[in-house]
Design an enzyme around this catalytic site. Structure first.
Site, PDB file in Angstrom:
ATOM      1  N   SER A   1     133.198  13.216  48.507  1.00  0.00           N
ATOM      2  CA  SER A   1     133.697  12.684  49.773  1.00  0.00           C
ATOM      3  C   SER A   1     133.520  13.565  50.990  1.00  0.00           C
ATOM      4  O   SER A   1     133.714  13.099  52.110  1.00  0.00           O
ATOM      5  CB  SER A   1     135.174  12.302  49.643  1.00  0.00           C
ATOM      6  OG  SER A   1     135.315  11.147  48.859  1.00  0.00           O
TER       7      SER A   1
ATOM      8  N   SER B   1     134.345   9.676  51.424  1.00  0.00           N
ATOM      9  CA  SER B   1     135.436   9.077  52.166  1.00  0.00           C
ATOM     10  C   SER B   1     135.832   9.851  53.420  1.00  0.00           C
ATOM     11  O   SER B   1     136.692   9.404  54.181  1.00  0.00           O
ATOM     12  CB  SER B   1     136.650   8.931  51.245  1.00  0.00           C
ATOM     13  OG  SER B   1     137.115  10.192  50.808  1.00  0.00           O
TER      14      SER B   1
ATOM     15  N   LYS C   1     141.422  15.034  58.270  1.00  0.00           N
ATOM     16  CA  LYS C   1     141.298  13.728  57.626  1.00  0.00           C
ATOM     17  C   LYS C   1     142.665  13.105  57.392  1.00  0.00           C
ATOM     18  O   LYS C   1     143.609  13.791  56.982  1.00  0.00           O
ATOM     19  CB  LYS C   1     140.558  13.897  56.296  1.00  0.00           C
ATOM     20  CG  LYS C   1     140.270  12.583  55.555  1.00  0.00           C
ATOM     21  CD  LYS C   1     139.535  12.865  54.263  1.00  0.00           C
ATOM     22  CE  LYS C   1     139.223  11.608  53.482  1.00  0.00           C
ATOM     23  NZ  LYS C   1     138.506  11.911  52.213  1.00  0.00           N
TER      24      LYS C   1
END
Length: 474
Positions: A182, A158, A80
């Site tokens: 997330s 996220s 990420k």
């Protein structure tokens, strides 16, 4: 013939050991898949094909000699774009971040460093909303990441890019972060496994502005791969002063009992937090089926609710919005204009809190943690829906017509367990009438990471995730 993109990390490693295929074969297959899905899904902000193939070639040679470097030698992994990856920009979805800072990008985050040491093949960095601030994945810098089951819908966030990548075969392992859901939100929306460990189990550096709400966790095809990844990334790192002590038992070993490992577990099933949360009927039915399977495997299931009759969302907002306000504090007025408008709104809210407000929120958090600790004296696990509904329209923070003001309005099952720092996982357990995935959430007491992973693995062995077919048409 099964594509290499369809294999788990565990299956890839077995294939390398048997000589059926090589890390270079796997890297090429995954890179081709990333290129194939790129325009339709927008899961990656950066792809390093040259670097990945070079690391795969080195891994191939080690496997040829019978000397793999570690547990994930040759396995394609994405990261990420919140976590540092040496030599690659970490832009965090924001136009305010300089892609070419003085000194470049010389460091790995702890979890990335442990993967590098054990031979992982880094394919690229995946999308995030700006600074990871919300539960969907769109940003001013990189646009909207969509759902692999329906490109009109959100992938969640996220860590939405990583979830979409794993769902579509663009690598079996990805690293995500979870400060309020997330990894679990996009895991549920995209039909994959995702795990938020106990806070501190996976070291984090640089320290998050969201403080001890922020966890690093695996997003994978199944619980076995997550246990494998946890065995790697739980390694200590001196840069994180809040990390927990060394792991004394392999997470993979905790799965050895299979379905028998569920026998006798005391499980509380809370379908709606005592009626406080409106949950879609199809979600209720799918989660109920997963709970029934746990009972059939020998768990002692009771319908009971955790001590969450009062929503702790305002305490969470105080901590979360203060954190994101701190992130943007160094920006001058001109650079603040580059921020997403909704992010500017929550930053202004965060700037308005006092130190006493913050400490009052900490008090709420501590009381909730104590109450959940007492709850887990009675129950080994808590089971809830991961999300009250399936994926909604892409490109918006809240579902249209929902009446919610912020993303926390539609994620009531996730952020409480960031406040309490408990381990929590999402397991795919069914689909709605539109074929969109549904997830069931398993929550354990702090430090019971292995128990959560073992229960999730038992559901995989019992075939529960098979109710969620892989995405097609992307």
């Amino acid at each position: 013939m099964t594509s290499l993109c369809e294999l788990t990390a565990t299956q890839l490693l077995a294939g390398y050991a048997a000589g059926d295929f090589s890390p270079v074969d796997a890297a090429r297959a995954v890179l081709d898949r990333i290129e194939e899905i790129g325009p339709a899904v927008n899961a990656f902000v950066r792809v390093d094909a040259e670097g990945a193939l070079a690391r795969a070639a080195e891994s191939e040679e080690r496997w040829r000699r019978g000397e793999p470097a570690g547990l994930v030698d040759g396995v394609p992994v994405s990261v990420k774009d919140i976590l540092l990856l040496r030599g690659a920009p970490t832009l965090k979805g924001s136009a305010t971040v300089d892609e070419h800072p003085p000194g470049g990008w010389p460091e790995d985050a702890p979890s990335v460093a442990r993967l590098r040491e054990q031979g992982a093949v880094f394919t690229g960095k995946t999308t995030t909303p700006e600074f990871g601030w919300k539960g969907v994945t769109d940003s001013p810098r990189h646009g909207v990441t969509v759902n692999p089951y329906d490109p009109r819908r959100t992938a969640g966030g996220s860590s939405g890019g990583g979830a979409a990548a794993v769902a579509l075969g663009a690598g079996p392992l990805t690293l995500g972060t979870d400060g309020g859901g997330s990894v679990r939100i996009p895991g549920s929306f995209c039909g994959i496994f995702a795990f938020k460990p106990t806070y501190g189990r996976v070291p984090l550096y640089p320290a998050s502005a969201f403080g001890t709400l922020a966890h690093v966790g695996p997003m994978t095809r199944d619980a076995r791969d997550a246990a494998l990844l946890m065995d790697v990334i739980s390694g200590p790192d001196p840069r994180d002063w809040s990390q927990l002590g060394p792991v004394t038992r392999s997470f993979r070993d905790a799965l050895a009992a299979g379905a028998e490992g569920v026998t006798g577990l005391r499980v509380a099933y809370s379908p709606s937090f005592g009626g406080r949360v409106a949950v879609q009927p199809r979600v209720v039915a799918a989660v109920r089926h997963a709970v029934d399977r746990l009972a059939e495997l020998g768990a002692r299931v009771s319908e009971d609710d955790p001590p969450l009759a009062e929503d702790p969302v305002e305490a969470f907002h105080t901590l979360w919005f203060s954190g994101v306000a701190r992130v943007v504090e160094p920006l001058d007025a001109a650079r603040r204009e580059l921020l997403e408008p909704a992010l500017r709104e929550v930053c202004a809210q965060g700037e308005g809190y006092s130190a006493l407000d913050y400490l009052a929120a900490v008090d709420v958090r501590m009381a909730l943690g104590r109450a959940m600790g007492d709850f887990h004296e009675t129950y080994d696990l808590l089971v809830t829906p991961t999300m009250p509904d399936t994926a909604f329209e892409a490109g918006v923070e809240v579902p249209k017509g929902s009446g919610h003001e912020r993303w926390t309005g539609w994620t009531p099952f996730s952020y409480p367990f960031n406040l309490t720092q408990q381990p929590a996982a999402t397991v795919p357990c069914g689909t709605d009438g539109d074929g969109l995935p549904i997830g069931v959430q398993l929550v354990g007491p702090r430090h019971a990471d292995a128990r959560v992973l073992a229960a999730a693995h038992a559901l995989y062995e019992a075939g529960v995730p098979a109710a969620v077919p892989p995405p097609t048409g992307i």
